[in-house]
Scaffold this motif. Structure first.
Motif, PDB file in Angstrom:
ATOM      1  N   SER A   1      62.884  72.584  59.985  1.00 14.22           N
ATOM      2  CA  SER A   1      62.030  71.413  60.197  1.00 14.22           C
ATOM      3  C   SER A   1      60.603  71.862  60.498  1.00 14.22           C
ATOM      4  O   SER A   1      60.359  73.010  60.840  1.00 14.22           O
ATOM      5  CB  SER A   1      62.557  70.561  61.352  1.00 14.22           C
ATOM      6  OG  SER A   1      62.295  71.200  62.589  1.00 14.22           O
ATOM      7  N   ILE A   2      59.665  70.934  60.336  1.00 18.03           N
ATOM      8  CA  ILE A   2      58.279  71.143  60.766  1.00 18.03           C
ATOM      9  C   ILE A   2      57.967  70.051  61.779  1.00 18.03           C
ATOM     10  O   ILE A   2      58.112  68.858  61.490  1.00 18.03           O
ATOM     11  CB  ILE A   2      57.287  71.054  59.582  1.00 18.03           C
ATOM     12  CG1 ILE A   2      57.571  72.139  58.533  1.00 18.03           C
ATOM     13  CG2 ILE A   2      55.847  71.135  60.085  1.00 18.03           C
ATOM     14  CD1 ILE A   2      57.159  73.542  58.901  1.00 18.03           C
ATOM     15  N   VAL A   3      57.571  70.457  62.974  1.00 17.07           N
ATOM     16  CA  VAL A   3      57.196  69.508  64.030  1.00 17.07           C
ATOM     17  C   VAL A   3      55.715  69.179  63.866  1.00 17.07           C
ATOM     18  O   VAL A   3      54.884  70.068  63.670  1.00 17.07           O
ATOM     19  CB  VAL A   3      57.455  70.102  65.430  1.00 17.07           C
ATOM     20  CG1 VAL A   3      56.970  69.157  66.526  1.00 17.07           C
ATOM     21  CG2 VAL A   3      58.937  70.421  65.612  1.00 17.07           C
ATOM     22  N   ILE A   4      55.401  67.899  63.933  1.00 17.51           N
ATOM     23  CA  ILE A   4      54.015  67.428  63.797  1.00 17.51           C
ATOM     24  C   ILE A   4      53.556  66.839  65.122  1.00 17.51           C
ATOM     25  O   ILE A   4      54.309  66.117  65.776  1.00 17.51           O
ATOM     26  CB  ILE A   4      53.912  66.335  62.708  1.00 17.51           C
ATOM     27  CG1 ILE A   4      54.477  66.828  61.372  1.00 17.51           C
ATOM     28  CG2 ILE A   4      52.474  65.844  62.569  1.00 17.51           C
ATOM     29  CD1 ILE A   4      53.758  67.997  60.759  1.00 17.51           C
ATOM     30  N   ASN A   5      52.316  67.163  65.522  1.00 19.46           N
ATOM     31  CA  ASN A   5      51.746  66.407  66.641  1.00 19.46           C
ATOM     32  C   ASN A   5      50.279  66.079  66.400  1.00 19.46           C
ATOM     33  O   ASN A   5      49.607  66.703  65.588  1.00 19.46           O
ATOM     34  CB  ASN A   5      51.964  67.097  67.994  1.00 19.46           C
ATOM     35  CG  ASN A   5      51.161  68.346  68.203  1.00 19.46           C
ATOM     36  OD1 ASN A   5      51.464  69.387  67.631  1.00 19.46           O
ATOM     37  ND2 ASN A   5      50.146  68.267  69.043  1.00 19.46           N
ATOM     38  N   ILE A   6      49.849  65.032  67.069  1.00 18.08           N
ATOM     39  CA  ILE A   6      48.511  64.460  66.918  1.00 18.08           C
ATOM     40  C   ILE A   6      47.558  65.177  67.872  1.00 18.08           C
ATOM     41  O   ILE A   6      47.870  65.357  69.046  1.00 18.08           O
ATOM     42  CB  ILE A   6      48.547  62.956  67.276  1.00 18.08           C
ATOM     43  CG1 ILE A   6      49.537  62.196  66.380  1.00 18.08           C
ATOM     44  CG2 ILE A   6      47.166  62.326  67.253  1.00 18.08           C
ATOM     45  CD1 ILE A   6      49.146  62.062  64.962  1.00 18.08           C
TER      46      ILE A   6
END
Length: 319
Positions: free
Chosen positions: A212-217
């Motif tokens: 998975s690839i974790v995304i954050n703002i």
């Protein structure tokens, strides 16, 4: 507690597109984080990057970290340490110019894999920015253009390892902070956990998931969306067992990009709140951030607002 948002990007291509876009919207507005599967980066490449990253740490960085711990007397620490992190890192720059071939100790196959991985992540970041535009009612390409600057975005990777820690209750792997930039893409260890985000005053684990690839703002997207999307405090908890790999790539504004709230989002939000985020040059924000990274973000925005009144940043570009 609501379930951590996981987005299957294959569902964007069929009947489930609407529901998937809604999960992304909710994740951006209420979590500041989400996790992507079926994101288009090959599992084979990710496995190669992971293997080479872990081998490089063991061969070139593990002993250095042990020497550092010994020199600072951290292996026998008895009281909480608030001014450093239990991590071993190095940084790669991809855009506007790459420094991949200037970093010592990297084997050629590692450089080649990281270069290919960075190309995939850059493409994924720009795809995500357009999905966010769609949810925000901004025209396609607006967010990419907002981050562009005169030479394009800044894009780089922080390769980290969080070795086993004898006293994880006394020192964090990485202290709590929000990320300064635009959108962050994280390839994290799926065997050793540690990443947590702050939601509703509780620390929530970001679940390790294979491939998975974790995304954050980051803070800049909070400004551009005038607070509709928020950057969120997160940290890494050190563990007594296992070495946690973390490869975080930051798709950030160009250094001379002028960041400000999208005018249509200020208009839409005007009835709900009068708060308008400041207008500033990204380079100025980063100078401030470097000194106060592990403090609350709100004073940073206030400082930029105060600077705004004395700066002439010229006319704003509208997409």
């Amino acid at each position: 507690m609501a379930t951590f948002p996981v987005i299957n990007m294959e569902n964007l291509n069929g009947e489930e597109r609407g529901a998937t876009m809604e999960i992304i919207r909710d994740a951006c507005e209420n979590w500041g984080f989400f996790e992507l599967v079926n994101h288009g980066i090959s599992h084979e490449l990710m496995d190669t990057v992971e293997r080479l990253a872990k081998n490089h740490y063991k061969k070139c960085m593990e002993q250095r970290f042990k020497d550092l711990v010994a020199s600072k007397g951290l292996d026998g620490v008895e009281s909480e340490i608030n001014d450093m992190d239990w991590e071993s890192t190095f940084h790669l720059r991809h855009l506007p110019e790459s420094n991949l071939f200037e970093i010592p100790d990297l084997e050629d196959d590692y450089r080649k894999a990281m270069k290919e991985f960075a190309v995939g992540l850059e493409k994924l970041a720009e795809q995500l920015l357009d999905l966010l535009c769609e949810n925000l009612g901004l025209e396609k390409g607006y967010l990419k253009k907002a981050l562009y600057g005169s030479r394009g975005p800044t894009f780089g990777t922080k390769v980290s390892n969080y070795p086993p820690c004898p006293q994880p209750e006394l020192i964090k792997g990485l202290r709590a902070h929000t990320d300064a930039g635009g959108i962050i893409l994280l390839f994290q260890d799926d065997q050793v956990s540690g990443l947590q985000l702050l939601k509703d005053d509780q620390w929530i684990d970001v679940p390790p998931m294979r491939h998975s690839i974790v995304i954050n703002i980051g803070d800049q997207l909070e400004v551009i969306t005038n607070g509709k999307y928020k950057s969120v405090m997160h940290r890494v908890i050190a563990q007594t067992d296992g070495n946690r790999m973390s490869i975080a790539s930051f798709y950030n504004p160009g250094s001379d990009a002028v960041i400000y709230p999208a005018p249509t989002l200020v208009e839409k939000g005007a009835e709900e709140k009068n708060q308008v985020y400041p207008k500033f040059m990204f380079e100025d924000y980063m100078k401030l951030y470097a000194a106060v990274k592990f403090q609350a973000k709100e004073p940073r925005f206030e400082a930029m607002k105060a600077m705004e009144t004395t700066s002439n940043l010229g006319p704003i570009i509208t997409a």
